[in-house]
Design an enzyme around this catalytic site. Structure first.
Site, PDB file in Angstrom:
ATOM      1  N   LYS A  29      -8.050   4.615   2.014  1.00  0.00           N
ATOM      2  CA  LYS A  29      -8.124   3.362   2.761  1.00  0.00           C
ATOM      3  C   LYS A  29      -9.574   2.925   2.978  1.00  0.00           C
ATOM      4  CE  LYS A  29      -3.711   2.573   3.351  1.00  0.00           C
ATOM      5  NZ  LYS A  29      -3.052   1.420   2.708  1.00  0.00           N
ATOM      6  N   TYR A  47      -5.528  10.190   2.322  1.00  0.00           N
ATOM      7  CA  TYR A  47      -5.090   8.897   2.854  1.00  0.00           C
ATOM      8  C   TYR A  47      -6.261   8.157   3.499  1.00  0.00           C
ATOM      9  CZ  TYR A  47      -2.207   5.502   5.401  1.00  0.00           C
ATOM     10  OH  TYR A  47      -1.649   4.353   5.897  1.00  0.00           O
ATOM     11  N   THR A  94       2.917   1.464  13.961  1.00  0.00           N
ATOM     12  CA  THR A  94       3.918   0.399  13.993  1.00  0.00           C
ATOM     13  C   THR A  94       5.305   1.012  13.843  1.00  0.00           C
ATOM     14  OG1 THR A  94       2.308  -1.082  12.956  1.00  0.00           O
ATOM     15  CG2 THR A  94       4.593  -1.799  12.953  1.00  0.00           C
ATOM     16  N   ASN A 114       7.118   0.645  -6.822  1.00  0.00           N
ATOM     17  CA  ASN A 114       7.554   1.676  -7.780  1.00  0.00           C
ATOM     18  C   ASN A 114       8.634   2.576  -7.192  1.00  0.00           C
ATOM     19  OD1 ASN A 114       6.101   3.268  -5.994  1.00  0.00           O
ATOM     20  ND2 ASN A 114       4.722   4.135  -7.523  1.00  0.00           N
ATOM     21  N   SER A 139       1.453   1.874  -0.713  1.00  0.00           N
ATOM     22  CA  SER A 139       0.823   3.161  -0.426  1.00  0.00           C
ATOM     23  C   SER A 139       1.781   4.021   0.378  1.00  0.00           C
ATOM     24  CB  SER A 139      -0.466   2.987   0.388  1.00  0.00           C
ATOM     25  OG  SER A 139      -1.010   4.250   0.744  1.00  0.00           O
ATOM     26  N   LYS A 175      -4.691   7.300  -5.840  1.00  0.00           N
ATOM     27  CA  LYS A 175      -4.676   6.334  -6.955  1.00  0.00           C
ATOM     28  C   LYS A 175      -4.261   4.946  -6.494  1.00  0.00           C
ATOM     29  CE  LYS A 175      -3.015   7.662 -10.983  1.00  0.00           C
ATOM     30  NZ  LYS A 175      -2.133   8.327 -11.974  1.00  0.00           N
TER      31      LYS A 175
END
Length: 328
Positions: A152, A148, A178, A35, A78, A94
């Site tokens: 998860k 967050y 990462t 999105n 996300s 969401k």
């Protein structure tokens, strides 16, 4: 012979775009979905001319329709940095809840194998070190990072529910820090923040006393681990990251040495619930996937620095997105 088809959500993001590259290279037909709240089409524009690549501008928190057969789904949609999920907490929850539910429903309908991108944040501010997959975590559900972390954790729970109840083929990767090309300079994480400050001639900001640790994994190594996990027959969570641990204070000094900046390290108060330690135990990944990271931090950071240095000058001073127009 027809190509296998894979849907990658969050495809215009840092990790999603590298996954698109990998699956194109492996001969797949890639269906990319994003999105563009935090993603950037520039990360995947080099793929637009390919017949085996297509892009859908869509929010996976809403119903997902993909025509035709699907063999695999990789759910990477996300916000992934504090600067994002603190500004758009509702969307973060969401996409972790509704978005995962929609992706799992699609996997069930298409009889596709799905891999979901979890994170070391499910461990919260860990009380054991290094973190193993059987550790349940130390998470503050109502703290600033809770939107967050809990998104998860819910993602993992509903994924396992679809696996046990609906017999969907599922894989769960727990991703540790990462880095690499296509990271955003202004996403608030340590590595791009330090390099961005060095390139702008600013002092490098370390929060707390800098003794908190992180373990940085180069993106190519991570993508290899994800690919191997997807193709494995293991449905429980697997840590994928680099166990080479370093304090943020020492890491800032490494960046100063690499970039040759004359700036110094300055210290600011530690944010609430900021993890004190991060180091993956990758015993499972080694045993099950025959995987471990190959790229040293010095080599990976050098490549990443060269990438950031090559960006247009205005990118260095670009402010984070404000997200003012989004419906929460």
């Amino acid at each position: 012979m027809s190509r296998k088809r894979v849907l990658i959500t969050g495809a215009a993001g840092f990790l999603g775009s590298h996954l698109c590259d990998r699956f194109i290279a492996e001969g797949f037909h890639v269906i990319a979905m994003d999105n563009l709240i935090t993603g950037d089409l520039r990360n995947i524009e080099h793929l637009f001319s390919l017949e085996q690549f297509e892009f859908y501008h869509h929010d996976v928190s809403k119903f997902i329709h993909v025509p035709g057969e699907l063999d695999y789904i990789l759910h990477f949609a996300s916000p992934a940095s504090p600067i994002d999920y603190l500004k758009i907490p509702i969307q973060t929850l969401k996409v972790g809840a509704l978005g995962t539910h929609n992706c799992l429903g699609l996997a069930k309908a298409k009889n596709a194998r799905i891999l979901v991108a979890s994170t070391s944040e499910v461990y919260g501010d860990p009380l054991i070190h290094p973190q193993t997959e059987d550790y349940w975590g130390n998470v503050n559900p109502v703290g600033p990072r809770g939107v967050y972390d809990e998104a998860k954790r819910f993602m993992e729970s509903i994924t396992m529910a679809y696996h046990t109840f609906h017999k969907v083929e599922t894989r769960i990767v727990r991703i540790f820090n990462t880095y690499g090309p296509r990271m955003r300079l202004n996403d608030g994480r340590a590595l791009p923040a330090f390099i961005g400050q060095a390139l702008r001639g600013e002092d490098l900001t370390v929060f707390g006393d800098g003794s908190q640790t992180r373990s940085f994994c180069y993106v190519d190594d991570l993508i290899e681990g994800i690919y191997r996990l997807l193709m494995s027959d293991y449905s429980q969570p697997v840590n994928v990251g680099n166990p080479d641990e370093i304090s943020l204070r020492d890491f800032a000094e490494e960046i100063i040495k690499l970039t040759g900046t004359s700036q110094k390290v300055i210290y600011k108060p530690l944010p609430l619930d900021d993890p004190k330690q991060r180091k993956p135990d990758i015993s499972k990944a080694r045993a099950l996937l025959n995987w471990e990271p190959k790229v040293s931090r010095s080599e990976g950071v050098r490549i990443t620095y060269e990438y950031f240095k090559s960006l247009p000058h205005e990118e260095l001073f670009k402010q984070p997105k404000e997200f003012k127009s989004l419906h929460q």
